[in-house]
Structure formats: structure tokens, C-alpha cells
Design a protein around this motif. Sequence first.
Motif, PDB file in Angstrom:
ATOM      1  N   GLY A 130       0.871  -1.164   0.000  1.00  0.00           N
ATOM      2  CA  GLY A 130       0.000   0.000   0.000  1.00  0.00           C
ATOM      3  C   GLY A 130       0.910   1.215   0.000  1.00  0.00           C
ATOM      4  N   GLU A 131       0.679   2.146   0.885  1.00  0.00           N
ATOM      5  CA  GLU A 131       1.576   3.287   1.013  1.00  0.00           C
ATOM      6  C   GLU A 131       2.838   2.857   1.764  1.00  0.00           C
ATOM      7  N   PRO A 132       4.004   3.427   1.432  1.00  0.00           N
ATOM      8  CA  PRO A 132       5.243   3.062   2.126  1.00  0.00           C
ATOM      9  C   PRO A 132       5.123   3.285   3.628  1.00  0.00           C
ATOM     10  N   ILE A 133       5.719   2.413   4.412  1.00  0.00           N
ATOM     11  CA  ILE A 133       5.693   2.550   5.861  1.00  0.00           C
ATOM     12  C   ILE A 133       7.106   2.508   6.403  1.00  0.00           C
ATOM     13  N   TYR A 134       7.274   3.045   7.585  1.00  0.00           N
ATOM     14  CA  TYR A 134       8.585   3.021   8.229  1.00  0.00           C
ATOM     15  C   TYR A 134       8.969   1.586   8.536  1.00  0.00           C
ATOM     16  N   MET A 135      10.221   1.241   8.259  1.00  0.00           N
ATOM     17  CA  MET A 135      10.690  -0.133   8.403  1.00  0.00           C
ATOM     18  C   MET A 135      11.626  -0.240   9.593  1.00  0.00           C
ATOM     19  N   ASP A 136      11.234  -1.021  10.593  1.00  0.00           N
ATOM     20  CA  ASP A 136      12.063  -1.277  11.765  1.00  0.00           C
ATOM     21  C   ASP A 136      12.696  -2.649  11.650  1.00  0.00           C
ATOM     22  N   GLU A 137      13.925  -2.755  12.076  1.00  0.00           N
ATOM     23  CA  GLU A 137      14.564  -4.069  12.141  1.00  0.00           C
ATOM     24  C   GLU A 137      14.072  -4.786  13.386  1.00  0.00           C
ATOM     25  N   VAL A 138      13.643  -6.019  13.207  1.00  0.00           N
ATOM     26  CA  VAL A 138      13.176  -6.831  14.328  1.00  0.00           C
ATOM     27  C   VAL A 138      14.322  -7.728  14.757  1.00  0.00           C
ATOM     28  N   ARG A 139      14.990  -7.358  15.816  1.00  0.00           N
ATOM     29  CA  ARG A 139      16.195  -8.077  16.220  1.00  0.00           C
ATOM     30  C   ARG A 139      15.847  -9.395  16.908  1.00  0.00           C
ATOM     31  N   GLY A 140      16.541 -10.445  16.485  1.00  0.00           N
ATOM     32  CA  GLY A 140      16.379 -11.738  17.134  1.00  0.00           C
ATOM     33  C   GLY A 140      15.212 -12.546  16.636  1.00  0.00           C
ATOM     34  N   GLU A 141      14.464 -12.047  15.641  1.00  0.00           N
ATOM     35  CA  GLU A 141      13.329 -12.802  15.109  1.00  0.00           C
ATOM     36  C   GLU A 141      13.727 -13.449  13.784  1.00  0.00           C
ATOM     37  N   TYR A 142      13.502 -14.761  13.678  1.00  0.00           N
ATOM     38  CA  TYR A 142      13.882 -15.507  12.486  1.00  0.00           C
ATOM     39  C   TYR A 142      12.701 -16.359  12.025  1.00  0.00           C
ATOM     40  N   TYR A 143      12.679 -16.644  10.722  1.00  0.00           N
ATOM     41  CA  TYR A 143      11.642 -17.511  10.168  1.00  0.00           C
ATOM     42  C   TYR A 143      12.295 -18.643   9.380  1.00  0.00           C
ATOM     43  N   PRO A 144      11.779 -19.875   9.519  1.00  0.00           N
ATOM     44  CA  PRO A 144      12.353 -21.009   8.788  1.00  0.00           C
ATOM     45  C   PRO A 144      11.886 -21.032   7.343  1.00  0.00           C
ATOM     46  N   MET A 145      12.749 -21.529   6.461  1.00  0.00           N
ATOM     47  CA  MET A 145      12.360 -21.724   5.073  1.00  0.00           C
ATOM     48  C   MET A 145      13.229 -22.803   4.449  1.00  0.00           C
ATOM     49  N   ASP A 146      12.800 -23.315   3.309  1.00  0.00           N
ATOM     50  CA  ASP A 146      13.529 -24.355   2.580  1.00  0.00           C
ATOM     51  C   ASP A 146      14.933 -23.841   2.241  1.00  0.00           C
ATOM     52  N   SER A 147      15.958 -24.603   2.622  1.00  0.00           N
ATOM     53  CA  SER A 147      17.337 -24.146   2.422  1.00  0.00           C
ATOM     54  C   SER A 147      17.734 -24.080   0.956  1.00  0.00           C
ATOM     55  N   SER A 148      16.954 -24.701   0.063  1.00  0.00           N
ATOM     56  CA  SER A 148      17.292 -24.650  -1.365  1.00  0.00           C
ATOM     57  C   SER A 148      16.922 -23.299  -1.995  1.00  0.00           C
ATOM     58  N   ILE A 149      16.158 -22.475  -1.271  1.00  0.00           N
ATOM     59  CA  ILE A 149      15.777 -21.154  -1.777  1.00  0.00           C
ATOM     60  C   ILE A 149      16.729 -20.109  -1.205  1.00  0.00           C
ATOM     61  N   HIS A 150      17.314 -19.312  -2.071  1.00  0.00           N
ATOM     62  CA  HIS A 150      18.285 -18.307  -1.626  1.00  0.00           C
ATOM     63  C   HIS A 150      17.550 -17.046  -1.186  1.00  0.00           C
ATOM     64  N   ALA A 151      17.425 -16.861   0.117  1.00  0.00           N
ATOM     65  CA  ALA A 151      16.843 -15.637   0.668  1.00  0.00           C
ATOM     66  C   ALA A 151      17.750 -15.150   1.790  1.00  0.00           C
ATOM     67  N   ASP A 152      17.946 -13.837   1.862  1.00  0.00           N
ATOM     68  CA  ASP A 152      18.841 -13.261   2.857  1.00  0.00           C
ATOM     69  C   ASP A 152      18.102 -12.695   4.066  1.00  0.00           C
ATOM     70  N   PHE A 153      16.858 -12.286   3.873  1.00  0.00           N
ATOM     71  CA  PHE A 153      16.058 -11.791   4.985  1.00  0.00           C
ATOM     72  C   PHE A 153      14.588 -11.875   4.584  1.00  0.00           C
ATOM     73  N   CYS A 154      13.715 -11.590   5.534  1.00  0.00           N
ATOM     74  CA  CYS A 154      12.293 -11.613   5.224  1.00  0.00           C
ATOM     75  C   CYS A 154      11.618 -10.377   5.800  1.00  0.00           C
ATOM     76  N   LEU A 155      10.448 -10.082   5.279  1.00  0.00           N
ATOM     77  CA  LEU A 155       9.665  -8.920   5.683  1.00  0.00           C
ATOM     78  C   LEU A 155       8.217  -9.347   5.878  1.00  0.00           C
ATOM     79  N   ARG A 156       7.509  -8.679   6.761  1.00  0.00           N
ATOM     80  CA  ARG A 156       6.089  -8.963   6.960  1.00  0.00           C
ATOM     81  C   ARG A 156       5.266  -7.968   6.147  1.00  0.00           C
ATOM     82  N   ALA A 157       4.435  -8.481   5.259  1.00  0.00           N
ATOM     83  CA  ALA A 157       3.619  -7.615   4.407  1.00  0.00           C
ATOM     84  C   ALA A 157       2.510  -6.955   5.219  1.00  0.00           C
ATOM     85  N   GLN A 158       2.255  -5.677   4.915  1.00  0.00           N
ATOM     86  CA  GLN A 158       1.152  -4.952   5.531  1.00  0.00           C
ATOM     87  C   GLN A 158       0.364  -4.244   4.439  1.00  0.00           C
TER      88      GLN A 158
END
Length: 216
Positions: free
Chosen positions: A104-132
Motif C-alpha cells: 500500500g503506502e510506504p511505511i517506516y521499516m524497523d529491524e526486528v532483532r532476534g526474530e527468524y523464520y524457517p524456510m527451505d534451504s534450497s531457496i536463496h533468501a537473505d532476509f524476510c519482511l512482513r507484508a502490511q
Amino acid sequence: MRIGEIIRQYRTEHGLSLRAFASQSNISPSYVRKLEMDVENKSSITIPKISSIAKAMGLTPDELLAAMDDTTVDLRPEKNPLPANIIPVPEMKKVPMLGAVACGEPIYMDEVRGEYYPMDSSIHADFCLRAQGDSMTGARIYDGDIVFIQSSPVVENGQIAAVAIDDEATLKYFYQYGDTVVLRPANAKYEEMTYSREDLDHLRILGRAVAFQSAL
């Protein structure tokens, strides 16, 4: 040709999803994905799996082997194969959560320290974001979904990208035409966001979206 290229070409020609081909060849979707993404040809494949893939394609193992001139074949027999009704869980890795990204409209982005999400290791991803928001629902990305991002300062036109505008972030289809950048939503109720030459100093590409995890 790599075995992954052969599989992808076959799927494209026959209109098969990755999961459908995996079911047809009686191997796990994660293994098919691993073969298709192995662009550096580091993986080897066993004879039993070659036989299963060949059968799914209507080929003999010898015909498939003849086409695989750029794949390492592991001639050792597979040890303790799983029963056909059991699918192994793919190898997982943890990806750090960077914060929220606006659909939607851009929002301020805060780093969430210490929070991680699991994913398939065959997919190359460096970080994740929560959609709003709901501007990317046409791309099946909904409010609350976790979007996995591969870091890159450059993306191709038409790719979904996470883009920082000053200290705010948004997730949109990315297009660049000369000195103009267009961020396009996937929901008709939202308008495109256009940035010309004088605005580009405030805009930074964080990376391309490579996967998502539904919040539903």
C-alpha cells in the motif's frame, strides 16, 4: 544440459507445476526444486532417481542419461530408501526478519532483532519482511504474509521488489525506464508510484522477492 534444465523445460512444455511433476516422478518437490536451482551444477543424482524422472517423462534411463551431459551421476545405490507414502521434510534454514514492508503506502521499516523464520534451504533468501496492506493481493501476497527477499541492488523489470524510499519500505512490481522508476501494485484500487531523476537518490532497492509464507 543439466538435469534441472531438462526437468524445467519438460514442465514448461507440458504445463506442469513443480509439485505436479514431483508427484508424477514419485520424488519430493523439494528435491525437484533443488535440481532446478542447481545452476552451478554442484549436485549429483543417483541412478534410481534418474529412472524415476525418465519414467515420468516417457523416456528410458539411457535416453535421459544421454541428454544429461552436464550432470554428475552418483553410481552408488541409495541406502534405506523411504517408502513411497513418506515424503522427507526439506532441509530448513533460518532467515532474519528485517521488519514490515508496505503493500500500500510506504511505511517506516524497523529491524526486528532476534526474530527468524524457517524456510527451505534450497531457496536463496537473505532476509524476510512482513507484508502490511492489500496492494499486492493480485500477486497472492496478503496482509500479514511473510515475504522472503534475496538481497540485490538491481532487479529486472517486472520482478516484485522490496524498495526503500528514504526510511520507508514498500513491496511492488519494479520497472525502470531510463531515469524513471515505476513501482506498480497488484491491486487495481492503488495507483502506480513514479519516481523521476531527482527522486532516485531517495530510493534504494533492497532486493527481489523469491518466496512467501501465507499468514492464513
